[in-house]
Design a protein around this motif. Structure first.
Motif, PDB file in Angstrom:
ATOM      1  N   ASP A 264       0.845  -1.196   0.000  1.00 54.87           N
ATOM      2  CA  ASP A 264       0.000   0.000   0.000  1.00 54.87           C
ATOM      3  C   ASP A 264       0.875   1.240   0.000  1.00 54.87           C
ATOM      4  OD1 ASP A 264      -2.394  -1.504   0.141  1.00 54.87           O
ATOM      5  OD2 ASP A 264      -2.142  -1.714   2.312  1.00 54.87           O
ATOM      6  N   ALA A 265       0.385   2.277  -0.656  1.00 61.97           N
ATOM      7  CA  ALA A 265       1.103   3.544  -0.681  1.00 61.97           C
ATOM      8  C   ALA A 265       0.875   4.303   0.620  1.00 61.97           C
ATOM      9  CB  ALA A 265       0.638   4.382  -1.874  1.00 61.97           C
ATOM     10  N   GLY A 266       1.805   5.192   0.934  1.00 57.15           N
ATOM     11  CA  GLY A 266       1.672   5.980   2.155  1.00 57.15           C
ATOM     12  C   GLY A 266       3.020   6.303   2.759  1.00 57.15           C
ATOM     13  N   GLN A 267       2.976   6.840   3.978  1.00 50.93           N
ATOM     14  CA  GLN A 267       4.167   7.211   4.726  1.00 50.93           C
ATOM     15  C   GLN A 267       4.445   6.132   5.766  1.00 50.93           C
ATOM     16  OE1 GLN A 267       5.742  10.077   3.857  1.00 50.93           O
ATOM     17  NE2 GLN A 267       7.468   9.724   5.240  1.00 50.93           N
ATOM     18  N   TYR A 268       5.679   5.615   5.786  1.00 52.78           N
ATOM     19  CA  TYR A 268       6.067   4.545   6.702  1.00 52.78           C
ATOM     20  C   TYR A 268       7.336   4.946   7.454  1.00 52.78           C
ATOM     21  CZ  TYR A 268       2.760   1.597   4.138  1.00 52.78           C
ATOM     22  OH  TYR A 268       1.638   1.078   3.574  1.00 52.78           O
ATOM     23  N   CYS A 269       7.636   4.152   8.485  1.00 52.18           N
ATOM     24  CA  CYS A 269       8.822   4.407   9.305  1.00 52.18           C
ATOM     25  C   CYS A 269       9.470   3.074   9.658  1.00 52.18           C
ATOM     26  CB  CYS A 269       8.470   5.179  10.577  1.00 52.18           C
ATOM     27  SG  CYS A 269       9.896   5.505  11.658  1.00 52.18           S
ATOM     28  N   LEU A 270      10.760   2.982   9.442  1.00 51.61           N
ATOM     29  CA  LEU A 270      11.549   1.812   9.827  1.00 51.61           C
ATOM     30  C   LEU A 270      12.185   2.077  11.189  1.00 51.61           C
ATOM     31  CD1 LEU A 270      13.070  -0.893   9.356  1.00 51.61           C
ATOM     32  CD2 LEU A 270      14.801   0.444   8.131  1.00 51.61           C
ATOM     33  N   SER A 271      11.807   1.275  12.186  1.00 53.68           N
ATOM     34  CA  SER A 271      12.379   1.381  13.523  1.00 53.68           C
ATOM     35  C   SER A 271      13.402   0.262  13.698  1.00 53.68           C
ATOM     36  CB  SER A 271      11.293   1.278  14.596  1.00 53.68           C
ATOM     37  OG  SER A 271      10.313   2.284  14.411  1.00 53.68           O
ATOM     38  N   VAL A 272      14.592   0.611  14.165  1.00 53.16           N
ATOM     39  CA  VAL A 272      15.695  -0.346  14.318  1.00 53.16           C
ATOM     40  C   VAL A 272      16.243  -0.233  15.729  1.00 53.16           C
ATOM     41  CG1 VAL A 272      17.931  -1.115  13.458  1.00 53.16           C
ATOM     42  CG2 VAL A 272      16.263  -0.149  11.872  1.00 53.16           C
ATOM     43  N   ARG A 273      16.399  -1.397  16.381  1.00 50.67           N
ATOM     44  CA  ARG A 273      17.023  -1.452  17.705  1.00 50.67           C
ATOM     45  C   ARG A 273      18.153  -2.474  17.669  1.00 50.67           C
ATOM     46  NH1 ARG A 273      13.665  -4.221  22.239  1.00 50.67           N
ATOM     47  NH2 ARG A 273      14.613  -6.029  21.218  1.00 50.67           N
ATOM     48  N   VAL A 274      19.323  -2.087  18.206  1.00 47.75           N
ATOM     49  CA  VAL A 274      20.500  -2.952  18.207  1.00 47.75           C
ATOM     50  C   VAL A 274      21.071  -2.973  19.617  1.00 47.75           C
ATOM     51  CG1 VAL A 274      22.802  -3.342  17.269  1.00 47.75           C
ATOM     52  CG2 VAL A 274      21.002  -2.464  15.789  1.00 47.75           C
ATOM     53  N   GLU A 275      21.408  -4.163  20.106  1.00 46.56           N
ATOM     54  CA  GLU A 275      22.070  -4.302  21.402  1.00 46.56           C
ATOM     55  C   GLU A 275      23.052  -5.452  21.334  1.00 46.56           C
ATOM     56  OE1 GLU A 275      19.410  -5.319  24.539  1.00 46.56           O
ATOM     57  OE2 GLU A 275      17.994  -6.289  23.186  1.00 46.56           O
ATOM     58  N   ASN A 276      24.103  -5.336  22.145  1.00 46.17           N
ATOM     59  CA  ASN A 276      25.139  -6.364  22.153  1.00 46.17           C
ATOM     60  C   ASN A 276      25.421  -6.888  23.562  1.00 46.17           C
ATOM     61  OD1 ASN A 276      26.380  -4.130  23.239  1.00 46.17           O
ATOM     62  ND2 ASN A 276      28.246  -4.281  22.008  1.00 46.17           N
ATOM     63  N   GLY A 277      24.464  -6.830  24.430  1.00 48.90           N
ATOM     64  CA  GLY A 277      24.642  -7.349  25.781  1.00 48.90           C
ATOM     65  C   GLY A 277      25.062  -6.303  26.786  1.00 48.90           C
ATOM     66  N   VAL A 278      25.595  -5.179  26.327  1.00 45.83           N
ATOM     67  CA  VAL A 278      26.029  -4.129  27.255  1.00 45.83           C
ATOM     68  C   VAL A 278      25.329  -2.808  26.997  1.00 45.83           C
ATOM     69  CG1 VAL A 278      28.270  -5.171  27.713  1.00 45.83           C
ATOM     70  CG2 VAL A 278      28.011  -3.640  25.770  1.00 45.83           C
ATOM     71  N   THR A 279      25.007  -2.522  25.743  1.00 45.24           N
ATOM     72  CA  THR A 279      24.334  -1.273  25.421  1.00 45.24           C
ATOM     73  C   THR A 279      23.236  -1.544  24.398  1.00 45.24           C
ATOM     74  OG1 THR A 279      25.989  -0.790  23.731  1.00 45.24           O
ATOM     75  CG2 THR A 279      26.299   0.218  25.901  1.00 45.24           C
ATOM     76  N   MET A 280      22.311  -0.588  24.330  1.00 42.41           N
ATOM     77  CA  MET A 280      21.206  -0.674  23.380  1.00 42.41           C
ATOM     78  C   MET A 280      21.032   0.684  22.715  1.00 42.41           C
ATOM     79  SD  MET A 280      17.766   0.098  22.753  1.00 42.41           S
ATOM     80  CE  MET A 280      16.986   0.433  24.335  1.00 42.41           C
ATOM     81  N   LEU A 281      20.846   0.662  21.387  1.00 43.06           N
ATOM     82  CA  LEU A 281      20.677   1.898  20.625  1.00 43.06           C
ATOM     83  C   LEU A 281      19.541   1.696  19.632  1.00 43.06           C
ATOM     84  CD1 LEU A 281      21.892   4.740  20.272  1.00 43.06           C
ATOM     85  CD2 LEU A 281      23.312   3.814  18.445  1.00 43.06           C
ATOM     86  N   GLN A 282      18.775   2.775  19.385  1.00 39.70           N
ATOM     87  CA  GLN A 282      17.625   2.701  18.491  1.00 39.70           C
ATOM     88  C   GLN A 282      17.630   3.891  17.556  1.00 39.70           C
ATOM     89  OE1 GLN A 282      14.103   1.011  20.115  1.00 39.70           O
ATOM     90  NE2 GLN A 282      12.757   2.433  19.071  1.00 39.70           N
ATOM     91  N   THR A 283      17.218   3.652  16.301  1.00 40.85           N
ATOM     92  CA  THR A 283      17.159   4.715  15.310  1.00 40.85           C
ATOM     93  C   THR A 283      15.936   4.504  14.428  1.00 40.85           C
ATOM     94  OG1 THR A 283      18.422   5.908  13.617  1.00 40.85           O
ATOM     95  CG2 THR A 283      18.535   3.507  13.578  1.00 40.85           C
ATOM     96  N   TYR A 284      15.626   5.540  13.598  1.00 37.46           N
ATOM     97  CA  TYR A 284      14.435   5.510  12.752  1.00 37.46           C
ATOM     98  C   TYR A 284      14.796   5.976  11.350  1.00 37.46           C
ATOM     99  CZ  TYR A 284      12.312   5.449  17.386  1.00 37.46           C
ATOM    100  OH  TYR A 284      11.991   5.139  18.682  1.00 37.46           O
TER     101      TYR A 284
END
Length: 427
Positions: free
Chosen positions: A304-324
């Motif tokens: 479907d057409a429209g506006q979307y957002c990709l949410s990404v979360r990464v962690e390695n056991g000590v820290t966690m980071l998220q971006t869009y």
């Protein structure tokens, strides 16, 4: 030693005899038994037994709990309607089985309604464990045995002393961080900071001393117990950045290929989700993958057409980071470049029309304007008469055409002056 071995053999034979025969009533009850071991020699352990009924239709009755704990020493015993608790201690280390079976209180010769056994571990050393926590935003966060480089890590020793056996003891802690750094403290924790990633083994030797009255000569004497503990410490680089490489626009039913570049020490737990809005990812409500590198390729097809957002979360056991990453999906066959070209074409046509209209207007004005050059000097009469006789076509082309019968005359003054002119010129 021979007597102890014989006693353990007899105890094992008795337990096999007791638990070898199954009772039909045992299928209606569940007997749970737990202990709070391991403990050190001289300390007390608590063993708890609880009787539960599988079927609610079983009538409640008075029950009796029968314990076998030899060669341990019984300190205290308490019993209620459906549970019983005993406190035992041991003077030498080992692994000791403790069994219990339940019978009806008024029927000692009846078969047990339930039975169970637990194992208590007794050691001559101090019991406890090491924990590793990282300080983030003034809080301690536990990540197992992992921590990040450059961050302050707290390594703590937790003493296991359920009976408060060491309540009057003083402790000394000798730390070895495995990289040539040693430290001695009187507190059960230490702070550690290292900038190089890698695996390390932290060793701790705990020494406890206290004073007590001797059992033989009844004089005060110093008693000492020790304990050696080891834990693995894994220092990882924190996840510092997530870069999404790829287009922010696509069409319906077309594959959108994106590449995620992560700055952090693998293995990395990557979680991604595409929704209409950017949302923080929590739990496992996303597509979870584990990667052993720093790059991950992602492909997705929109229906479907429209506006979307990709949410990404990464962690390695000590820290966690998220971006869009925002994504615009266009309908099939329509590309934004088409609208740009259309706008350029429209602007060009309008600009051409404006220029053409302006140029055409200027040309017509030049064709309709007649410029008259008048000479008001005294000699102008002679020159004017001679000029009119020689050819009047330069003044008015229409009046000199062959066959023309009319002569254009100008009877209006060009300028209205405040004084009357001396001479009047007629063309």
């Amino acid at each position: 030693m021979a007597r102890a071995a014989l006693a353990m053999l007899l105890l094992t034979s008795l337990l096999l005899l007791l638990f070898g025969c199954a009772s039909p009533a045992a299928e209606k009850y569940v007997l749970e038994i737990t202990n709070n071991g391991p403990i050190t020699t001289g300390a007390q352990a608590t063993v708890h037994a609880n009787l539960n009924m599988k079927n609610d239709s079983v009538t409640s009755d008075l029950y009796h709990f029968n314990w076998i704990y030899a060669p341990l020493i019984l300190i205290e015993k308490s019993e209620q309607e459906f549970n019983s608790i005993i406190n035992v201690t041991g003077e030498f280390p080992g692994t000791f089985p403790i069994s219990v079976w339940v019978t009806h209180r008024n029927c000692w010769l009846c078969r047990p309604v339930a039975r169970n056994v637990t194992v208590l571990q007794i050691t001559e050393f101090i019991t406890g464990n090491l924990t590793i926590a990282k300080i983030e935003h003034s809080r301690f966060i536990t990540h197992g045995s992992s921590s990040s480089t450059g961050a302050v890590t707290r390594i703590s020793f937790c003493l296991h002393d359920p009976s408060h056996y060491f309540k009057s003891a003083s402790f000394v802690y000798n730390w070895d961080f495995g990289d040539g750094v040693y430290q001695i403290t009187k507190q059960p924790f230490v702070y550690y900071n290292h900038s190089t990633m890698g695996n390390r083994t932290v060793h701790l030797k705990v020494i406890a001393e206290w004073e007590q009255i001797g059992s033989i000569i009844h004089e005060r004497e110093m008693v000492q117990k020790t304990g050696d503990f080891t834990t693995a410490l894994e220092l990882l680089d924190a996840v510092q950045s997530i870069k999404v490489v790829g287009s922010r626009e696509t069409h319906v039913m077309e594959d959108l290929n994106l590449s995620l570049h992560i700055n952090g020490t693998p293995p990395l737990a990557l979680c991604w989700l595409i929704k209409a809005e950017c949302i923080p990812l929590e739990g496992e409500k996303c597509h979870l993958v584990v990667i052993n590198g720093s790059c991950y390729n992602l492909s997705h097809t929109f229906s479907d057409a429209g506006q979307y957002c990709l949410s990404v979360r990464v962690e390695n056991g000590v820290t966690m980071l998220q971006t869009y990453h925002e994504i615009k999906v266009w309908p099939a066959g329509i590309h934004p470049a088409f609208f740009v070209l259309l706008c350029i074409a429209l602007v060009s046509v309008m600009l051409g029309l404006v220029l053409y209209t302006t140029f055409r207007s200027n040309t017509q004005q030049k064709d309709l304007v007649e410029v008259a050059d008048f000479d008001f000097s005294p000699l102008s009469d002679k020159s004017l008469s001679s000029h009119s006789e020689s050819g009047c076509g330069q003044i008015c082309c229409r009046s000199c055409l062959p066959g023309s019968q009319e002569v254009a005359r100008e009877s209006h003054e060009l300028l209205h002056s405040f004084y009357k002119p001396v001479k009047t010129y007629t063309v």
